[in-house]
Design a protein around this motif. Structure first.
Motif, PDB file in Angstrom:
ATOM      1  N   HIS A 249       1.994   5.921  -7.773  1.00 40.96           N
ATOM      2  CA  HIS A 249       3.447   5.783  -7.588  1.00 40.96           C
ATOM      3  C   HIS A 249       3.927   6.641  -6.429  1.00 40.96           C
ATOM      4  N   GLN A 250       4.893   6.119  -5.707  1.00 39.25           N
ATOM      5  CA  GLN A 250       5.462   6.872  -4.593  1.00 39.25           C
ATOM      6  C   GLN A 250       6.987   6.833  -4.669  1.00 39.25           C
ATOM      7  N   VAL A 251       7.601   7.776  -3.960  1.00 39.30           N
ATOM      8  CA  VAL A 251       9.043   7.673  -3.713  1.00 39.30           C
ATOM      9  C   VAL A 251       9.221   7.748  -2.203  1.00 39.30           C
ATOM     10  N   GLU A 252       9.894   6.755  -1.668  1.00 40.83           N
ATOM     11  CA  GLU A 252      10.194   6.721  -0.245  1.00 40.83           C
ATOM     12  C   GLU A 252      11.639   7.159  -0.076  1.00 40.83           C
ATOM     13  N   GLY A 253      11.932   7.870   1.012  1.00 42.96           N
ATOM     14  CA  GLY A 253      13.324   8.254   1.279  1.00 42.96           C
ATOM     15  C   GLY A 253      13.708   7.813   2.676  1.00 42.96           C
TER      16      GLY A 253
ATOM     17  N   PHE B 275      15.885   9.599   9.483  1.00 40.23           N
ATOM     18  CA  PHE B 275      14.639  10.242   9.034  1.00 40.23           C
ATOM     19  C   PHE B 275      14.120   9.526   7.800  1.00 40.23           C
ATOM     20  N   ALA B 276      12.806   9.680   7.557  1.00 39.57           N
ATOM     21  CA  ALA B 276      12.184   9.067   6.376  1.00 39.57           C
ATOM     22  C   ALA B 276      11.185  10.057   5.802  1.00 39.57           C
ATOM     23  N   PHE B 277      10.889   9.900   4.552  1.00 43.01           N
ATOM     24  CA  PHE B 277       9.838  10.721   3.933  1.00 43.01           C
ATOM     25  C   PHE B 277       9.210   9.920   2.800  1.00 43.01           C
ATOM     26  N   GLY B 278       8.011  10.301   2.431  1.00 47.28           N
ATOM     27  CA  GLY B 278       7.335   9.595   1.342  1.00 47.28           C
ATOM     28  C   GLY B 278       6.452  10.558   0.583  1.00 47.28           C
ATOM     29  N   MET B 279       6.474  10.442  -0.746  1.00 45.91           N
ATOM     30  CA  MET B 279       5.641  11.354  -1.550  1.00 45.91           C
ATOM     31  C   MET B 279       5.006  10.612  -2.723  1.00 45.91           C
TER      32      MET B 279
ATOM     33  N   LEU C 215       4.398  16.070   0.766  1.00 43.58           N
ATOM     34  CA  LEU C 215       4.937  14.801   1.305  1.00 43.58           C
ATOM     35  C   LEU C 215       4.734  14.667   2.805  1.00 43.58           C
ATOM     36  N   GLY C 216       4.896  13.427   3.266  1.00 44.16           N
ATOM     37  CA  GLY C 216       4.902  13.136   4.690  1.00 44.16           C
ATOM     38  C   GLY C 216       6.312  12.746   5.100  1.00 44.16           C
ATOM     39  N   CYS C 217       6.663  13.027   6.346  1.00 43.33           N
ATOM     40  CA  CYS C 217       8.042  12.731   6.765  1.00 43.33           C
ATOM     41  C   CYS C 217       8.129  12.646   8.290  1.00 43.33           C
ATOM     42  N   GLY C 218       9.309  12.319   8.776  1.00 45.57           N
ATOM     43  CA  GLY C 218       9.503  12.289  10.222  1.00 45.57           C
ATOM     44  C   GLY C 218      10.771  11.552  10.591  1.00 45.57           C
ATOM     45  N   MET C 219      11.035  11.492  11.909  1.00 46.49           N
ATOM     46  CA  MET C 219      12.191  10.737  12.407  1.00 46.49           C
ATOM     47  C   MET C 219      11.749   9.282  12.568  1.00 46.49           C
TER      48      MET C 219
ATOM     49  N   THR D 239       0.828  -1.208   0.000  1.00 42.80           N
ATOM     50  CA  THR D 239       0.000   0.000   0.000  1.00 42.80           C
ATOM     51  C   THR D 239       0.860   1.255   0.000  1.00 42.80           C
ATOM     52  N   HIS D 240       2.148   1.095   0.240  1.00 46.16           N
ATOM     53  CA  HIS D 240       3.089   2.230   0.179  1.00 46.16           C
ATOM     54  C   HIS D 240       4.512   1.695  -0.026  1.00 46.16           C
ATOM     55  N   THR D 241       5.421   2.585  -0.437  1.00 51.05           N
ATOM     56  CA  THR D 241       6.805   2.140  -0.655  1.00 51.05           C
ATOM     57  C   THR D 241       7.604   2.154   0.653  1.00 51.05           C
ATOM     58  N   SER D 242       6.945   2.485   1.769  1.00 56.01           N
ATOM     59  CA  SER D 242       7.648   2.415   3.061  1.00 56.01           C
ATOM     60  C   SER D 242       8.112   0.980   3.344  1.00 56.01           C
ATOM     61  N   SER D 243       7.446   0.006   2.717  1.00 56.94           N
ATOM     62  CA  SER D 243       7.871  -1.394   2.891  1.00 56.94           C
ATOM     63  C   SER D 243       9.317  -1.594   2.443  1.00 56.94           C
ATOM     64  N   VAL D 244       9.769  -0.789   1.483  1.00 57.93           N
ATOM     65  CA  VAL D 244      11.134  -0.969   0.980  1.00 57.93           C
ATOM     66  C   VAL D 244      12.157  -0.521   2.028  1.00 57.93           C
ATOM     67  N   GLN D 245      11.792   0.520   2.825  1.00 59.20           N
ATOM     68  CA  GLN D 245      12.757   0.927   3.865  1.00 59.20           C
ATOM     69  C   GLN D 245      12.995  -0.201   4.866  1.00 59.20           C
ATOM     70  N   VAL D 246      11.955  -0.984   5.134  1.00 60.79           N
ATOM     71  CA  VAL D 246      12.120  -2.130   6.042  1.00 60.79           C
ATOM     72  C   VAL D 246      13.112  -3.125   5.440  1.00 60.79           C
TER      73      VAL D 246
ATOM     74  N   TYR E 280       0.880  12.817  11.913  1.00 62.44           N
ATOM     75  CA  TYR E 280       1.072  11.528  12.577  1.00 62.44           C
ATOM     76  C   TYR E 280       1.240  10.418  11.549  1.00 62.44           C
ATOM     77  N   PHE E 281       2.276   9.612  11.677  1.00 60.88           N
ATOM     78  CA  PHE E 281       2.428   8.347  10.948  1.00 60.88           C
ATOM     79  C   PHE E 281       2.909   7.324  11.971  1.00 60.88           C
ATOM     80  N   PRO E 282       2.470   6.078  11.886  1.00 57.74           N
ATOM     81  CA  PRO E 282       2.878   5.093  12.903  1.00 57.74           C
ATOM     82  C   PRO E 282       4.386   4.868  12.933  1.00 57.74           C
ATOM     83  N   PHE E 283       5.054   5.077  11.790  1.00 53.87           N
ATOM     84  CA  PHE E 283       6.471   4.693  11.674  1.00 53.87           C
ATOM     85  C   PHE E 283       7.442   5.827  11.922  1.00 53.87           C
ATOM     86  N   THR E 284       6.935   7.042  12.184  1.00 48.59           N
ATOM     87  CA  THR E 284       7.852   8.159  12.474  1.00 48.59           C
ATOM     88  C   THR E 284       7.398   8.889  13.730  1.00 48.59           C
ATOM     89  N   GLU E 285       8.375   9.407  14.466  1.00 46.30           N
ATOM     90  CA  GLU E 285       8.064  10.171  15.682  1.00 46.30           C
ATOM     91  C   GLU E 285       9.220  11.129  15.976  1.00 46.30           C
TER      92      GLU E 285
END
Ligand code: DAH
Length: 338
Positions: free
Chosen positions: A204-208, A301-305, A278-282, A164-171, A244-249
């Motif tokens: 399409h998304q880009v995760e950082g 840090f991470a971000f996604g757009m 975009l969304g982002c956080g630590m 559902t998002h490219t945040s899976s790739v950061q894992v 708020y995102f569950p994976f950043t704080e």
């Protein structure tokens, strides 16, 4: 009757058809139920017995002549239509140059901008398990994003779904790499959304992701300032709003000054002068630990757009569905060297 038959035979021999329609009319004229040849056969009962043999032979001869005529004309006509419709393979190819899809242009630009500050490109699978798409990213078990309404599940127990998002790739990157990590992950994502001018079930998304010792929120802000100015122009202003995102704080969303009206207010920015990109956080320490990275030692840090959203803003496109229709009148307007 003999004369009649030989006159008809003459006509048949002389006949020529310019096309298949004329040939069909010929067939109907002679061989249909009410046709000339059929008529002769039904008159056969009136022929005197002593003439029957000869007449029968003449009539059969006529019928065969009509049938043979049809077959030979048909063959000739089909051959000519075939050669008219067949492409001439000896002609030189038409030199039409393709153009790159606007989403690819913007994705490549994003990759180039981050490559300049040391970010590599990483990719992951589009079919993901629950761990990489949700659990490792600190999504609680009952989080609505896991719901059937959002996620396209492929299998249940264990859950396998389209990511559902490219945040899976950061894992996946964190599982397999010892920091420092500096990477972006462009890719396709899937959500069970109704298709409209603003949403699609495929996008399409880009995760950082940046993980190292002493990475701070200031690093995140500076990186994204640089990115926004490179992509949208030097004059672009940025602002961060808490989110708020569950994976950043802590988490934030970043807005840029509306590039359509320059910040003075228009219908794209809903007269606010700002648009969210975009969304982002630590990276939450729980996420680091789930991926085998020591959260006492490292921060990140991470971000996604969304690439569609950014492309729409950059090129002032007002309907997201245009990206997927592949209408050449739309695609031809985009030219790129990257
Ligand atoms: N994964 C988020 C989404 O799909 C986007 C996102 C937000 C990614 C914040 C991040 C982040 O890495 O820090 O909407």
């Amino acid at each position: 009757m003999k004369d009649k038959i030989s006159n008809i035979l003459e006509d048949v021999k002389k006949f020529n058809a310019e096309n298949l329609d004329q040939l069909e009319a010929f067939r109907i004229k002679y061989l249909s139920k009410k046709g000339i040849v059929t008529g002769l056969f039904s008159d056969f009962k009136n022929v005197a017995p002593e003439q029957r043999k000869e007449m029968g032979q003449l009539m059969n001869g006529l019928k065969n002549a009509v049938q043979e005529k049809i077959i030979s004309l048909k063959e000739g006509l089909e051959k000519t239509t075939e050669s008219v419709n067949k492409p001439d393979l000896t002609l030189p190819a038409e030199a039409t140059l393709g153009s790159r899809h606007p989403l690819s242009i913007v994705r490549n630009e994003i990759i180039d901008i981050f490559a300049c500050i040391g970010f590599t490109v990483s990719e992951g699978p589009e079919i993901e398990d629950d761990f990489h798409n949700f659990s490792a990213l600190n999504f609680p078990a009952d989080h609505p994003a896991r719901d059937m309404q959002d996620t396209f599940f492929i299998e249940k127990d264990p859950d396998i779904a389209l990511r559902t998002h490219t945040s899976s790739v950061q894992v996946r990157v964190m599982e397999n790499t010892t920091p420092p990590i500096r990477t972006i992950s462009p890719g396709r994502v899937f959500r069970n959304e109704a298709i409209s001018a603003r949403a699609h079930c495929i996008f399409h998304q880009v995760e950082g992701l940046y993980v190292d010792t002493d990475v701070s929120f200031a690093d995140l802000k500076q990186t994204l300032y640089y990115f926004a100015k490179e992509l949208f122009g030097e004059k672009t202003k940025t602002r961060f709003r808490p989110s708020y995102f569950p994976f950043t704080e802590p988490s934030a969303e970043m807005d840029i000054s509306c590039n359509i009206c320059g910040g003075s207010g228009c219908n794209i920015c809903k007269y606010s002068g700002w648009v969210e990109i975009l969304g982002c956080g630590m990276v939450d320490p729980n996420v680091l630990d789930s991926c085998g990275i020591d959260s006492d030692k490292y921060t990140g840090f991470a971000f996604g757009m969304g690439i569609e959203r950014i492309t729409m803003l950059k090129y002032q496109i007002n309907d997201l569905r245009l990206f997927f229709e592949n209408d050449v009148r739309f695609l031809n307007q985009f030219k790129s060297t990257i």
